[in-house]
Design an enzyme around this catalytic site. Sequence first.
Site, PDB file in Angstrom:
ATOM      1  CG  ASP A 187       0.794  -3.269  29.192  1.00  0.00           C
ATOM      2  OD1 ASP A 187       0.187  -2.622  28.323  1.00  0.00           O
ATOM      3  OD2 ASP A 187       1.987  -3.065  29.476  1.00  0.00           O
ATOM      4  CG  HIS A 221       4.872  -0.674  28.501  1.00  0.00           C
ATOM      5  ND1 HIS A 221       5.494  -1.866  28.761  1.00  0.00           N
ATOM      6  CD2 HIS A 221       5.126  -0.391  27.199  1.00  0.00           C
ATOM      7  CE1 HIS A 221       6.122  -2.277  27.665  1.00  0.00           C
ATOM      8  NE2 HIS A 221       5.912  -1.393  26.713  1.00  0.00           N
ATOM      9  CG  HIS A 276       6.040   3.555  33.554  1.00  0.00           C
ATOM     10  ND1 HIS A 276       6.172   4.799  34.136  1.00  0.00           N
ATOM     11  CD2 HIS A 276       6.970   2.754  34.163  1.00  0.00           C
ATOM     12  CE1 HIS A 276       7.131   4.764  35.049  1.00  0.00           C
ATOM     13  NE2 HIS A 276       7.634   3.547  35.086  1.00  0.00           N
TER      14      HIS A 276
END
Length: 240
Positions: A155, A150, A57
């Site tokens: 998302d 991410h 991430h």
Amino acid sequence: MREIIFDTETTGLDNRADRIIEIGGIELFDHFPTGNTIHIFINPGDQKVHPDALAVHGITDEFLKDKQPFAEVAEQILAFFGDAKWIAHNATFDMGFINAEFARIGLPPILPERVLDTLSMARRKHPMGPNSLDALCRRYGIDNSHRTKHGALLDSELLAEVYIEMIGGRQAALGLGMVGQSNQAARGDMGMEDDVVIAAVLERPRPLAPRLSQTEEQAHEALVAKLGEKSVWAKYANLD
């Protein structure tokens, strides 16, 4: 019916020690995004971001230093979710972290009956897989080319599109919306809704079926009455 499509990013994989550092959510009402979202970065205290999680991430310890701890944002999260269904991809993971965070500050857990796991849905619908979020975006023709890392809100946005496709809710919800817009046309007060109705018809898979559904026919007839046949189909062509 109100639903929240959400995602979390964490410092690692163990909800007993690791912490949530980001949560993002998209509100749906009757399977339509309402435009209401939540997006919060969270200070994990003394828990550091694991290098493997950082690679996924990209959220650093330095970035999180000035963010609020979970205890200070918990009520904001609960207020946003309200009585809605909690929907996540691999919800066991996310809810494990959510409920662990709630337990740390003395709040009750979110009960399983309030949670829907889109990964389980996808495995039932597509048993041969793969059923990752990226794979489902490819399956349903959803552009995720901007997903290089991410991110909880990004998302959630992608998952909302996947979820609507999986339940077939796009056509059903659009049908309800078009009926309402057709009624507006009958009263002679359609305005900016015209393009919404036309775009809704164009959501059907290409090429367009030669015969519209009843609700689509109602929407089409309302627009013809307002704009004329040639103008309506010209607008269809321009939107395609």
